[in-house]
Write an enzyme that holds these catalytic residues in place. Sequence first.
Site, PDB file in Angstrom:
ATOM      1  CG  HIS A  82       8.061   4.669  -3.753  1.00 25.20           C
ATOM      2  ND1 HIS A  82       7.989   3.801  -4.818  1.00 25.20           N
ATOM      3  CD2 HIS A  82       8.243   3.911  -2.647  1.00 25.20           C
ATOM      4  CE1 HIS A  82       8.131   2.560  -4.379  1.00 25.20           C
ATOM      5  NE2 HIS A  82       8.285   2.600  -3.067  1.00 25.20           N
ATOM      6  CB  CYS A 105      -0.928  -0.001   1.207  1.00 26.47           C
ATOM      7  SG  CYS A 105      -0.056   0.238   2.770  1.00 26.47           S
ATOM      8  NE  ARG A 132      12.367  -1.525   1.931  1.00 29.99           N
ATOM      9  CZ  ARG A 132      13.013  -0.366   1.897  1.00 29.99           C
ATOM     10  NH1 ARG A 132      13.223   0.312   2.995  1.00 29.99           N
ATOM     11  NH2 ARG A 132      13.453   0.103   0.754  1.00 29.99           N
ATOM     12  CB  ALA A 140       3.855  -0.313   2.514  1.00 33.25           C
TER      13      ALA A 140
HETATM   14 FE1  CFM Z   1      13.050   0.411  -5.178  1.00 32.33          FE
HETATM   15 FE2  CFM Z   1      12.495  -1.920  -5.410  1.00 32.33          FE
HETATM   16 FE3  CFM Z   1      11.042  -0.293  -3.893  1.00 32.33          FE
HETATM   17 FE4  CFM Z   1      13.557  -1.008  -3.191  1.00 32.33          FE
HETATM   18 FE5  CFM Z   1      12.538  -3.012  -1.647  1.00 32.33          FE
HETATM   19 FE6  CFM Z   1      11.483  -3.863  -3.914  1.00 32.33          FE
HETATM   20 FE7  CFM Z   1      10.051  -2.282  -2.384  1.00 32.33          FE
HETATM   21 MO1  CFM Z   1      10.532  -4.736  -1.624  1.00 32.33          MO
HETATM   22  S1  CFM Z   1      14.438  -1.272  -5.059  1.00 32.33           S
HETATM   23  S2  CFM Z   1      12.552   0.872  -3.120  1.00 32.33           S
HETATM   24  S3  CFM Z   1      14.404  -1.907  -1.418  1.00 32.33           S
HETATM   25  S4  CFM Z   1      11.225  -0.388  -5.989  1.00 32.33           S
HETATM   26  S5  CFM Z   1      12.632  -4.924  -2.500  1.00 32.33           S
HETATM   27  S6  CFM Z   1      12.198  -3.902  -6.048  1.00 32.33           S
HETATM   28  S7  CFM Z   1       9.415  -3.950  -3.478  1.00 32.33           S
HETATM   29  S8  CFM Z   1      10.791  -2.769  -0.454  1.00 32.33           S
HETATM   30  S9  CFM Z   1       9.156  -0.382  -2.781  1.00 32.33           S
END
Ligand code: CFM
Length: 539
Positions: free
Chosen positions: A191, A58, A92, A61
């Site tokens: 993000h 989500c 994480r 997260a």
């Molecule tokens: Fe970038 Fe990722 Fe992500 Fe990531 Fe991660 Fe991920 Fe993630 Mo899990 S590199 S920041 S450290 S998009 S592994 S492939 S899914 S937490 S949001």
Amino acid sequence: MSNEIPEIVSQLVEIYPKKVAQRRSEQIVINAHNEDGSVPAIRANVRTLPGIITQRGCTYAGCKGVVIGPSRDILSITHGPIGCGFYSWLTRRNQTRPPTDDDPNYINYSLSTDMQEQQIVFGGEKKLKEAIREAFQLFKPKAIAIFSTCPVGLIGDDVHSVARDMKAELGINIFGFSCEGYRGVSQSAGHHIANNGLFKSVIGIDDSVPEGKYKVNLLGEYNIGGDAFVIEDLFKRCGVTIVSTFSGNSDYKGMCNSHMADLNLVMCHRSINYVAEMMETKFGIPWIKANFVGADSSAKSLRKVGEYFDDQELKDRIEKVIAEEMVAVEEARKDVRSRCEGKTTMLFVGGSRAHHYQDLFREIGMKVLAAGYEFGHRDDYEGRRVLPTIKTDADSRNIEQLTVTPDPKRFHARKSPEELAKLAANLEMELRNYVGMMPEMEEGELVIDDISEHETEMLIDKYKPDIFCAGIKEKFAVQKMGIPCKQLHSYDYGGPYTGFKGAINFYYEIDRMLGIKVWSYLRAPWQEKAEEVQTAAAD
Ligand code: CFM
């Protein structure tokens, strides 16, 4: 192209109702390289259809867990029912290493306002203020971040005005995020919200000049399983200073000071490209795409840094480090290749690693059958060249788009337009560019966005990959099908996998997983039963 292509797509979506099948088939593409360098268009960053079991997380997260969470001394408070705080607590594996024992480290804590019915009905701002006061008393942090969960948005608590009030009351930096879980179609929205918040409330606060000759920020590296430690060591040996990481092994001070660096290196494009773009516009810091997953990619990324600063002494140091590291890498590769060559893999993870980790597999001679992101956007698949053609839908419009202009006092172009043009002309530089996953995959390989559980099972059944890469939610189902599953989010208990040492780690980990046949011996009780029945019938 063979007939098999539409066939596999239609097979994968066959079970869905017609409309759903139509929409899903736009998210499944057979990779191809067109003459103009483009690749087929894929549908991405759209809502998961109801009824489909997705891998996604989500928005909360993506904001709290992914981007801000790894910072060790921004105190994070989850405003919401206890579950959101609890389930985002230490799940994480972003590690951190404070310089001394006296430096604060809040990573091990999970702070929540523990909303109850009382707050849902009458509002939770009062409780949030009390929580901030209590947290301040306990920890005396320099900065507090407040994260909104779904009910906060639904009842209309204003975390931003609470943040303003409490900032005035306590005299420290306090900022809120409207990152309710439902705010976007996946963690990707979180993000973006986190990037905006960092840009508005943290980056650029401290104008002191950091030490060092070659100063960079490392963006989109989250120190999972110690990945950032390996990269930091490499940079140190090359003589490159990391002013701030966003946000693996990071601290608040570095982030406040990050606009004083001369180059932004973007590792995970999906999660942090907004900060890179905004910092370039406001402060004049160019960004380049980097990747420290894979030994060859690591060497290439280090060389890009040398190229950017265009300094022979730096370039020599970089070459020396690469040469030293590659000895062990070559040796390991040769050894592991002898057992793994020709084996196959599939990678379905996140918004960046499904691309980056292909390099590691290819380095040991393995073949990628299929790959896909959970929440990547079209630019992560097809490259930033498609950005102008992406239509903004209602879900994306939901997320604030900051208007950024050059800072009247602090903008200073690190490179002249001529220097930038020269750097951009050098393709290897990937200045302000991410080429995307599909151009770097082979033709005919399958690309699937936001893969469902059903599609995962069908793929495994049909192609029987030697190893499958995904996350904890998928892992056990995959292993029950007799296929080893490597977690590319948390690495299970492994890592680091970055840089040269990390590459060697990964080669041997995959080697071990392929060598151990335990999953293929697994028989479910109903399979045994079915065999008995079959044998009996044959008798
Ligand atoms: Fe970038 Fe990722 Fe992500 Fe990531 Fe991660 Fe991920 Fe993630 Mo899990 S590199 S920041 S450290 S998009 S592994 S492939 S899914 S937490 S949001």
